[in-house]
Design a protein around this motif. Structure first.
Motif, PDB file in Angstrom:
ATOM      1  N   PRO A 181      25.365  -6.572 -15.050  1.00  0.00           N
ATOM      2  CA  PRO A 181      25.579  -6.201 -13.583  1.00  0.00           C
ATOM      3  C   PRO A 181      24.720  -5.109 -13.125  1.00  0.00           C
ATOM      4  N   TRP A 182      24.493  -5.110 -11.848  1.00  0.00           N
ATOM      5  CA  TRP A 182      23.418  -4.099 -11.387  1.00  0.00           C
ATOM      6  C   TRP A 182      23.940  -2.866 -10.914  1.00  0.00           C
ATOM      7  N   ILE A 183      24.206  -2.157 -12.262  1.00  0.00           N
ATOM      8  CA  ILE A 183      25.221  -0.903 -12.316  1.00  0.00           C
ATOM      9  C   ILE A 183      24.326  -0.007 -13.184  1.00  0.00           C
ATOM     10  N   CYS A 184      24.100   1.404 -13.037  1.00  0.00           N
ATOM     11  CA  CYS A 184      23.441   2.228 -13.868  1.00  0.00           C
ATOM     12  C   CYS A 184      24.335   2.495 -14.957  1.00  0.00           C
ATOM     13  N   GLY A 185      23.801   2.297 -16.387  1.00  0.00           N
ATOM     14  CA  GLY A 185      24.696   2.436 -17.481  1.00  0.00           C
ATOM     15  C   GLY A 185      25.185   3.834 -17.695  1.00  0.00           C
ATOM     16  N   HIS A 220      20.391  -5.815  -3.557  1.00  0.00           N
ATOM     17  CA  HIS A 220      19.018  -6.238  -3.041  1.00  0.00           C
ATOM     18  C   HIS A 220      18.127  -5.140  -2.463  1.00  0.00           C
ATOM     19  N   ARG A 221      18.920  -4.182  -1.592  1.00  0.00           N
ATOM     20  CA  ARG A 221      18.296  -3.242  -0.937  1.00  0.00           C
ATOM     21  C   ARG A 221      17.478  -2.141  -1.799  1.00  0.00           C
ATOM     22  N   ASN A 222      18.135  -1.830  -2.784  1.00  0.00           N
ATOM     23  CA  ASN A 222      17.744  -0.578  -3.495  1.00  0.00           C
ATOM     24  C   ASN A 222      17.399  -1.009  -4.931  1.00  0.00           C
ATOM     25  N   LEU A 223      17.686  -2.309  -5.428  1.00  0.00           N
ATOM     26  CA  LEU A 223      17.315  -2.972  -6.729  1.00  0.00           C
ATOM     27  C   LEU A 223      15.904  -2.355  -7.283  1.00  0.00           C
ATOM     28  N   ARG A 224      14.936  -2.128  -6.713  1.00  0.00           N
ATOM     29  CA  ARG A 224      13.893  -1.419  -7.203  1.00  0.00           C
ATOM     30  C   ARG A 224      14.104  -0.178  -7.948  1.00  0.00           C
ATOM     31  N   GLU A 225      15.144   0.640  -7.678  1.00  0.00           N
ATOM     32  CA  GLU A 225      15.505   1.961  -8.140  1.00  0.00           C
ATOM     33  C   GLU A 225      16.166   1.632  -9.536  1.00  0.00           C
ATOM     34  N   LEU A 226      16.447   0.490  -9.856  1.00  0.00           N
ATOM     35  CA  LEU A 226      17.294   0.292 -11.263  1.00  0.00           C
ATOM     36  C   LEU A 226      16.203  -0.329 -12.119  1.00  0.00           C
ATOM     37  N   THR A 227      16.053   0.403 -13.275  1.00  0.00           N
ATOM     38  CA  THR A 227      15.024   0.358 -14.369  1.00  0.00           C
ATOM     39  C   THR A 227      15.513  -0.207 -15.604  1.00  0.00           C
ATOM     40  N   VAL A 228      14.961  -1.201 -16.385  1.00  0.00           N
ATOM     41  CA  VAL A 228      15.144  -1.271 -17.811  1.00  0.00           C
ATOM     42  C   VAL A 228      14.999  -0.552 -18.896  1.00  0.00           C
ATOM     43  N   HIS A 229      15.906  -0.036 -19.754  1.00  0.00           N
ATOM     44  CA  HIS A 229      15.520   0.877 -20.789  1.00  0.00           C
ATOM     45  C   HIS A 229      15.769   0.316 -21.928  1.00  0.00           C
ATOM     46  N   HIS A 230      14.762   0.474 -22.754  1.00  0.00           N
ATOM     47  CA  HIS A 230      14.854   0.011 -24.371  1.00  0.00           C
ATOM     48  C   HIS A 230      15.495   1.389 -25.186  1.00  0.00           C
ATOM     49  N   LYS A 231      16.758   0.771 -25.475  1.00  0.00           N
ATOM     50  CA  LYS A 231      17.471   1.764 -26.427  1.00  0.00           C
ATOM     51  C   LYS A 231      16.761   2.338 -27.608  1.00  0.00           C
ATOM     52  N   ASP A 232      15.822   1.560 -28.137  1.00  0.00           N
ATOM     53  CA  ASP A 232      15.247   2.019 -29.336  1.00  0.00           C
ATOM     54  C   ASP A 232      13.749   2.706 -28.741  1.00  0.00           C
ATOM     55  N   HIS A 233      13.604   2.836 -27.650  1.00  0.00           N
ATOM     56  CA  HIS A 233      12.116   3.205 -27.098  1.00  0.00           C
ATOM     57  C   HIS A 233      10.860   2.427 -27.482  1.00  0.00           C
ATOM     58  N   ASP A 234      11.203   0.968 -27.886  1.00  0.00           N
ATOM     59  CA  ASP A 234       9.964   0.265 -28.318  1.00  0.00           C
ATOM     60  C   ASP A 234       9.979  -0.847 -27.092  1.00  0.00           C
ATOM     61  N   HIS A 235       9.021  -0.719 -26.447  1.00  0.00           N
ATOM     62  CA  HIS A 235       8.806  -1.670 -25.286  1.00  0.00           C
ATOM     63  C   HIS A 235       8.416  -3.144 -25.667  1.00  0.00           C
ATOM     64  N   TRP A 277      18.179  -3.620 -24.420  1.00  0.00           N
ATOM     65  CA  TRP A 277      18.042  -3.017 -23.083  1.00  0.00           C
ATOM     66  C   TRP A 277      19.508  -2.477 -22.335  1.00  0.00           C
ATOM     67  N   GLU A 278      19.301  -1.537 -21.539  1.00  0.00           N
ATOM     68  CA  GLU A 278      20.095  -0.969 -20.701  1.00  0.00           C
ATOM     69  C   GLU A 278      19.531  -0.667 -19.508  1.00  0.00           C
ATOM     70  N   LEU A 279      20.460  -1.012 -18.385  1.00  0.00           N
ATOM     71  CA  LEU A 279      20.158  -0.808 -17.025  1.00  0.00           C
ATOM     72  C   LEU A 279      20.225   0.559 -16.630  1.00  0.00           C
ATOM     73  N   LEU A 280      19.345   1.424 -16.147  1.00  0.00           N
ATOM     74  CA  LEU A 280      19.447   2.679 -15.798  1.00  0.00           C
ATOM     75  C   LEU A 280      18.895   3.099 -14.519  1.00  0.00           C
ATOM     76  N   CYS A 281      19.329   3.859 -13.576  1.00  0.00           N
ATOM     77  CA  CYS A 281      18.702   4.117 -12.529  1.00  0.00           C
ATOM     78  C   CYS A 281      17.357   5.161 -12.711  1.00  0.00           C
ATOM     79  N   LEU A 282      16.641   5.292 -11.855  1.00  0.00           N
ATOM     80  CA  LEU A 282      15.527   6.101 -11.992  1.00  0.00           C
ATOM     81  C   LEU A 282      15.791   7.418 -12.452  1.00  0.00           C
ATOM     82  N   TYR A 283      16.747   8.111 -12.094  1.00  0.00           N
ATOM     83  CA  TYR A 283      17.012   9.497 -12.367  1.00  0.00           C
ATOM     84  C   TYR A 283      17.529   9.391 -13.579  1.00  0.00           C
ATOM     85  N   CYS A 284      18.232   8.692 -14.156  1.00  0.00           N
ATOM     86  CA  CYS A 284      18.961   8.526 -15.568  1.00  0.00           C
ATOM     87  C   CYS A 284      18.049   8.171 -16.508  1.00  0.00           C
ATOM     88  N   HIS A 285      16.807   7.101 -16.185  1.00  0.00           N
ATOM     89  CA  HIS A 285      16.062   7.006 -17.115  1.00  0.00           C
ATOM     90  C   HIS A 285      15.004   7.779 -17.090  1.00  0.00           C
TER      91      HIS A 285
END
Length: 108
Positions: free
Chosen positions: A24-28, A36-51, A61-69
């Motif tokens: 779901p398009w929700i920050c974790g 759709h208007r602000n989806l560009r502000e939602l990023t995919v974070h790699h939990k183990d930091h290995d892209h 993966w977890e979806l995080l907003c720009l600020y939380c990421h």
């Protein structure tokens, strides 16, 4: 150099698109909702930091907003710079308890 950046962008788009279909398009972290208007502000974070670790089930993966990421990566960098991390990269939990002998101190 341009080719390297282009390859990285393509790789990111692949797992980003998969993650946006899966979750779901929700920050974790902060639970902010996206559309759709602000989806560009939602990023995919790699939990183990290995892209490069992109399992098809999305388990890294977890979806995080720009600020939380940004906050997540800042915390990791601070842990690295100040030596407060375990071998798995997670911050060391505090073990010192300043109130451990509070009852004894109160008797004095």
């Amino acid at each position: 150099m341009a080719e390297t950046h282009e390859n990285r962008r393509k790789r990111e788009m692949g797992y980003r698109e998969q993650a946006l279909k899966m979750y779901p398009w929700i920050c974790g972290r902060c639970q902010r909702e996206f559309d759709h208007r602000n989806l560009r502000e939602l990023t995919v974070h790699h939990k183990d930091h290995d892209h490069d670790n992109n399992p098809s089930d999305g388990s890294n993966w977890e979806l995080l907003c720009l600020y939380c990421h940004d906050n997540e990566h800042q915390r990791l960098e601070e842990a690295y710079n100040y030596g407060t991390k375990n071998t798995d990269g997670k911050p060391v939990e505090a073990t010192f308890n300043p109130f451990a002998d509070l009852a004894k101190m109160m008797k004095k």
